[in-house]
Design a protein around this motif. Structure first.
Motif, PDB file in Angstrom:
ATOM      1  N   GLY A  75       8.451  -2.125   3.067  1.00  0.00           N
ATOM      2  CA  GLY A  75       9.486  -1.344   2.579  1.00  0.00           C
ATOM      3  C   GLY A  75       9.635   0.056   2.522  1.00  0.00           C
ATOM      4  O   GLY A  75      10.105   1.115   2.729  1.00  0.00           O
ATOM      5  N   LEU A  76       8.205   0.411   1.799  1.00  0.00           N
ATOM      6  CA  LEU A  76       7.781   1.833   1.544  1.00  0.00           C
ATOM      7  C   LEU A  76       7.957   2.596   3.019  1.00  0.00           C
ATOM      8  O   LEU A  76       8.390   3.695   2.862  1.00  0.00           O
ATOM      9  N   VAL A  77       7.202   2.191   3.948  1.00  0.00           N
ATOM     10  CA  VAL A  77       7.098   3.034   5.208  1.00  0.00           C
ATOM     11  C   VAL A  77       8.651   3.131   5.768  1.00  0.00           C
ATOM     12  O   VAL A  77       8.963   4.073   6.117  1.00  0.00           O
ATOM     13  N   VAL A  78       9.295   2.072   5.698  1.00  0.00           N
ATOM     14  CA  VAL A  78      10.864   1.902   6.088  1.00  0.00           C
ATOM     15  C   VAL A  78      11.474   3.049   5.456  1.00  0.00           C
ATOM     16  O   VAL A  78      12.286   3.949   6.185  1.00  0.00           O
ATOM     17  N   ILE A  79      11.485   3.345   4.321  1.00  0.00           N
ATOM     18  CA  ILE A  79      12.300   4.273   3.553  1.00  0.00           C
ATOM     19  C   ILE A  79      11.573   5.589   3.815  1.00  0.00           C
ATOM     20  O   ILE A  79      12.294   6.712   4.152  1.00  0.00           O
ATOM     21  N   TRP A  99      -2.151   5.979   6.542  1.00  0.00           N
ATOM     22  CA  TRP A  99      -1.119   5.432   5.389  1.00  0.00           C
ATOM     23  C   TRP A  99      -0.132   4.437   5.559  1.00  0.00           C
ATOM     24  O   TRP A  99       0.323   3.962   4.775  1.00  0.00           O
ATOM     25  N   ILE A 100       0.350   4.155   6.974  1.00  0.00           N
ATOM     26  CA  ILE A 100       1.123   3.001   7.279  1.00  0.00           C
ATOM     27  C   ILE A 100       0.191   1.587   6.932  1.00  0.00           C
ATOM     28  O   ILE A 100       0.760   0.554   6.657  1.00  0.00           O
ATOM     29  N   GLY A 101      -1.003   1.796   7.641  1.00  0.00           N
ATOM     30  CA  GLY A 101      -2.016   0.802   7.451  1.00  0.00           C
ATOM     31  C   GLY A 101      -2.442   0.223   6.198  1.00  0.00           C
ATOM     32  O   GLY A 101      -2.569  -0.891   5.832  1.00  0.00           O
ATOM     33  N   ASP A 102      -2.403   1.335   5.385  1.00  0.00           N
ATOM     34  CA  ASP A 102      -3.035   1.079   4.059  1.00  0.00           C
ATOM     35  C   ASP A 102      -2.052   1.935   3.133  1.00  0.00           C
ATOM     36  O   ASP A 102      -2.111   2.935   2.791  1.00  0.00           O
ATOM     37  N   LEU A 103      -1.131   1.306   2.335  1.00  0.00           N
ATOM     38  CA  LEU A 103       0.166   1.857   1.517  1.00  0.00           C
ATOM     39  C   LEU A 103      -0.562   2.400   0.310  1.00  0.00           C
ATOM     40  O   LEU A 103       0.087   3.387  -0.332  1.00  0.00           O
ATOM     41  N   ALA A 162      -0.597   9.304  -3.243  1.00  0.00           N
ATOM     42  CA  ALA A 162      -0.024  10.669  -3.134  1.00  0.00           C
ATOM     43  C   ALA A 162       1.306  10.861  -3.831  1.00  0.00           C
ATOM     44  O   ALA A 162       1.485  12.050  -4.436  1.00  0.00           O
ATOM     45  N   LEU A 163       1.882   9.963  -3.776  1.00  0.00           N
ATOM     46  CA  LEU A 163       3.225  10.148  -4.473  1.00  0.00           C
ATOM     47  C   LEU A 163       3.075  10.143  -6.119  1.00  0.00           C
ATOM     48  O   LEU A 163       3.710  11.098  -6.853  1.00  0.00           O
ATOM     49  N   ILE A 164       2.123   9.325  -6.654  1.00  0.00           N
ATOM     50  CA  ILE A 164       1.944   9.103  -8.043  1.00  0.00           C
ATOM     51  C   ILE A 164       1.092  10.313  -8.465  1.00  0.00           C
ATOM     52  O   ILE A 164       1.520  11.067  -9.449  1.00  0.00           O
ATOM     53  N   SER A 165       0.213  10.767  -7.654  1.00  0.00           N
ATOM     54  CA  SER A 165      -0.350  12.079  -8.128  1.00  0.00           C
ATOM     55  C   SER A 165       0.530  13.373  -8.021  1.00  0.00           C
ATOM     56  O   SER A 165       0.633  14.233  -9.152  1.00  0.00           O
ATOM     57  N   GLY A 166       1.371  13.678  -7.070  1.00  0.00           N
ATOM     58  CA  GLY A 166       2.466  14.556  -7.116  1.00  0.00           C
ATOM     59  C   GLY A 166       3.448  14.261  -8.096  1.00  0.00           C
ATOM     60  O   GLY A 166       3.851  15.554  -8.921  1.00  0.00           O
ATOM     61  N   PHE A 167       3.884  13.187  -8.630  1.00  0.00           N
ATOM     62  CA  PHE A 167       4.761  13.122  -9.646  1.00  0.00           C
ATOM     63  C   PHE A 167       4.024  13.241 -11.043  1.00  0.00           C
ATOM     64  O   PHE A 167       4.591  14.050 -11.836  1.00  0.00           O
TER      65      PHE A 167
END
Lengths: 214, 214, 214
Positions: free
Chosen positions: A116-120, B59-63, B69-74
C-alpha cells in the motif's frame, strides 16, 4: 481500463499545455517548447516506469501518448501566438494533469500488486514529477513547493484510489472519483488560496536571513 | 551486514532531516517538506539502483527505509515549529548522510563485483545525489558545488572502502572506518572552512563578468 | 561501427570540457569540476540506456568512456588555471558534443529496431540531456532553452540519421554526415545568432510581468 486510458491521455494533453505555457513565460523557441511539453507530459510516467522497472516505457509501447504530448504542446505554441494565455490557466492545466497522473500511477502500481505505501507513493510520484521536471528545467522552484495543498491533493487522491479499491469499489468508479477529487481540491486551492500550516511562520527564518556563508 | 544496514538507516534519517531543514528555509508546507525529505533521503540510493539495474529498489523492497525517511522528515517539521534550527545543523546532517550513503553505495557495488572505478563512482553517486536532488528542487546550486572538500570527502571514503577490502580488511571494520573518515573530513571542512584550490582564482572569471549574451 | 565509437569518445571528451568550463564560471573546486564534467559527458547516454533498459550502462560496460570524461575534465581544469577560456568556447564544445551524442543515440535506437519516432526522440534525448543536467546542476536555465536552433539542430540530425539509413545509406556515411550537419547548424547559429520565431514576442509576456503571486 478504457476510462483510465482516456484520463491518462487527457492528462498528457493538459500537462503538455502547462509545459508549453511555462515555456512561453521563459520565451523558448518552438522546439524548446516541444521539449518542455514532452518532458512535462511524460516525465512523471517515465519516472514511475523506471522506478518499477516496467519495460518498455509507456510512451515507447504506445506512441499515441508521445504524439498527443507533441501535438498539444504545438497547439498551445500556436494559440499563445495569437491569444494571451494568463499564467492562471497554467495552474489549472497543471491541476488536471496532477489528478490524471496521480490516478493512473496509483492504478498502475495496484496492478503490480505492490504494498500500500508503495502504491500511494508511486501514484504521487507519477502525478508530481512531470511538473517538478518542468519547473526545474525552467529554473523555478517546483510548483509543488510554491503552491499550497498540492502534494496534499495528490496524496488524498492516491489514498482514495488505493483504499476505495481495497474496500471493493470498482476500478472505474474509484478512478473517476479520485480524478474528480484531486481536481476539485486543487481548483479550490487555486481559487481561494487555501493553505496548510507553513513549515515556519517567523520571518527570522527567511532565506535572506540565512545566507550560505555563515 | 547488520552494521551496514544500521548506517544506511541512520543516513536515511539524517538526510531526511537535512531535506526538511532545506524545505524550512524555503517555507514549504507539510507535504512539501515530506516530499523533499523523501527525495533527499532515498534519491541517491534510488539512482544507484537504477544505474545498476537492481530490482526492486531498496526502499520498495524494504519499506522500513521509506518509513524512516517520512518519520524523520515529519519529526524535523514539528521540531522546527518550536525550536530554531540553524542552517549549520543542515550542513552537519548532510555530512553524516553523505558518509553513510557513500559507504553503503560502495559496499553495494562491491557486492555486485563491479570494476574498481565503477565501485568508487557508485559509492560517490549514492552519497552525493540525494543532496544534489534536494538542492536542485529547492532551486539552489547543489551543496557539493558550493562547499569545499565535499566530493573529495566522498571520494576518499569510497576509495578507502574499496581498497581496504581489496587488501583483506573485514567488511564491518572497513565500513565503520570509512563512515567515520568521511564524517570527520566534512565536519573539519565545515568547522574550519577548509578548501581545495578553486578552479579559477582571478575575479575576471566571475559569472557576473561573463553574461550569457556575449 | 568504429567510426561511431570514435565520434562517441570525441563527444564525451568535448562535453566533459564544456562541463568543466561551466564549472569554472561557477568557481567549483577540482572534484566539483570532475563531477560536473562526468555528468555532462555521460548523463545523456546514461538516460538513454535507462529509458531503453540497456544493461549494463555504456560507461560501466566500457570504462574507457568514464576515463576519457574524467581526464578531459581534469585537463580543462588545468588548462583554465593558466589560460583564459572564454565562455564562447563552451558553446562550441557543447555543439560538438550535441552532434556526437545525437548521432550515437540515434544509431543505438536504430540498432534496437525501435519505431521511427522513438529513434528520433532517443537521439535527441541522448544529445540534449547531458547539457540539461550540466546546466540544472549549475542552477541555470538549460542552454537548449536559452539558445536558438539547439533542439532544432538535434532534431534535424536525428531525422537525417534515421531517414538516410531507411533509404539505404550506409551507416558510416549517414553518421558522419549527420554529425557534420548538426555541428554546422549549431556553429552557424552561434556565430550569426540565428533564431527561430520565439514563442512570444510581446514584452507583456515577460516573466517579470507575470509574478507567481497573482
Amino acid at each position: 481500463m478504457t476510462v483510465l486510458y482516456w484520463i491518462d491521455l487527457f492528462g498528457v494533453a493538459v500537462f503538455a499545455m502547462a509545459g508549453a505555457i511555462e515555456a512561453a513565460r521563459n520565451r523558448f523557441d518552438l522546439f524548446g517548447v516541444l521539449v518542455l511539453a514532452f518532458v512535462s507530459a511524460l516525465g512523471g510516467g517515465t519516472l514511475r516506469d523506471l522506478l518499477l522497472d516496467v519495460t518498455p516505457l509507456a510512451w515507447i509501447g504506445d506512441l499515441t501518448l508521445a504524439y498527443v504530448a507533441l501535438i498539444s504542446g504545438f497547439a498551445m505554441f500556436l494559440l499563445a501566438k495569437f491569444v494571451p494565455v494568463p499564467f492562471r490557466i497554467m495552474l489549472y492545466a497543471d491541476a488536471i494533469g496532477l489528478a490524471a497522473f496521480t490516478v493512473s500511477g496509483t492504478q498502475a502500481a495496484i496492478a503490480l500488486e505492490l504494498p500500500g505505501l508503495v502504491v500511494i507513493m508511486m501514484g504521487m510520484a507519477s502525478g508530481i514529477f512531470g511538473g517538478i521536471l518542468r519547473d526545474i528545467m525552467a529554473n523555478e522552484i517546483p510548483l509543488i513547493f510554491r503552491r499550497d495543498v498540492y502534494a496534499t491533493a495528490s496524496l488524498v487522491g492516491a489514498m482514495w484510489v488505493h483504499f476505495s479499491q481495497q474496500l471493493g469499489l470498482s476500478t472505474n468508479v474509484s478512478i473517476v472519483v479520485g480524478f474528480t477529487l484531486i481536481t476539485a481540491i486543487r481548483f479550490a486551492a487555486i481559487k481561494w488560496h487555501l493553505s496548510l500550516p507553513a513549515f515556519l511562520n517567523t520571518t527570522s527564518y527567511r532565506k535572506e536571513n540565512h545566507p550560505r556563508e555563515l
